[in-house]
Write an enzyme that holds these catalytic residues in place. Structure first.
Site, mmCIF file in Angstrom:
data_model
loop_
_atom_site.group_PDB
_atom_site.id
_atom_site.type_symbol
_atom_site.label_atom_id
_atom_site.label_comp_id
_atom_site.label_asym_id
_atom_site.label_seq_id
_atom_site.Cartn_x
_atom_site.Cartn_y
_atom_site.Cartn_z
ATOM 1 N NE ARG A 276 -4.191 -1.833 2.044
ATOM 2 C CZ ARG A 276 -4.202 -3.062 2.523
ATOM 3 N NH1 ARG A 276 -3.161 -3.503 3.208
ATOM 4 N NH2 ARG A 276 -5.249 -3.849 2.333
ATOM 5 C CE1 TYR B 86 -6.044 -13.281 14.098
ATOM 6 C CE2 TYR B 86 -5.493 -15.589 14.459
ATOM 7 C CZ TYR B 86 -5.120 -14.309 14.099
ATOM 8 O OH TYR B 86 -3.808 -14.062 13.752
ATOM 9 C CE LYS C 232 -1.021 -15.361 10.674
ATOM 10 N NZ LYS C 232 0.222 -14.761 10.161
#
Length: 252
Positions: A42, A154, A161
């Site tokens: 970004r 999450y 993960k």
């Protein structure tokens, strides 16, 4: 060679290396003498600032803009590294992205964003990187406690993960003949902008501090120090491992 410069002559790539834990890793590698290529997506200004911080250690550095979740943008990263440095000694897969969602409300967008940017990007980066890596190179990825423990909202990120941690084992075994170590560092609750983006940030920090034996949340450099160690020559007998760096939070 003095230990503080034991990475002199090495080339490292750090995805998401312009802020937070990624920047701490990049500067830690540079302090030890490695040339460091950082990835960003970004902010060009943040990338320029990161490169200047890295170069201040007397090493070479540049920033490569790429969306790690867009897999067509991955091969050019390693093509440029080969052209500039001839090889890659250290791969740090740090960039991560995801949408907060419970398991029962995960949609295709949340699932694919997390898996593409976190887990599959690691796999594809390794597949590209090993073609320009010498024997005895180092690969380190970043995970989080959500891979093993329930964190509200999450789910998609946590599953991605967990995939990273399992993939670490497979890659470590398959790259062992070349003595390329592959490890993962699972950071606890670390004081970064990513943590601040949690919807319940203040309540979360209070709970983490209460449960952590050290009575505080972690700092980016505390995770980075472990990553830099795993990227160095003294970690040659560690591979396929996920090392938790959480100040004891997960003990209770």
């Amino acid at each position: 060679m003095e230990e503080s410069k034991d990475l002199a002559g090495k080339t490292a790539f750090v995805s998401g290396g312009t802020k937070g834990i990624g920047l701490s890793i990049a500067t830690g590698l540079a302090e030890r003498g490695a040339n460091v290529v950082v990835n960003y997506f970004r902010s060009r200004d943040a990338a320029n600032e990161a490169v200047e911080k890295i170069k201040a250690f007397g090493v070479e550095s540049y920033a490569h803009r790429a969306n790690i979740g867009n897999h067509d943008q991955l091969p050019p990263i390693f093509t440029k590294i080969k052209e500039r440095f001839g090889k890659l000694d250290i791969l740090i897969s740090n960039a991560a992205l995801g949408l907060y969602s419970s398991a029962l409300t995960i949609n295709d967008k949340a699932w694919h964003l997390a898996m593409n940017t976190n887990a599959q990007a690691l796999l594809l980066c390794v597949q590209e990187a090993v073609t320009i890596m010498p024997d005895n190179a180092r690969i380190v990825s970043l995970s989080s406690l959500g891979s093993q423990r329930y964190i509200p909202g999450y789910a998609a990120i946590g599953v991605s993960k967990a995939a990273i941690e399992n993939l670490t084992k497979y890659l470590a075994y398959e790259l062992a003949p070349r003595r390329i170590t592959v490890n993962c560092v699972s950071g606890g609750f670390i004081d970064t902008d990513a943590l601040k983006s949690f919807p319940n940030y203040k309540d979360l920090v209070e709970e983490v501090v209460r449960r952590t034996p050290y009575d505080r949340i972690g700092r980016p450099e505390e995770v980075a120090d472990v990553v830099v160690f795993l990227a160095g020559p003294k970690s040659s007998w560690i591979t396929g491992q996920t090392i938790v760096v959480d100040g004891g939070y997960s003990l209770a």
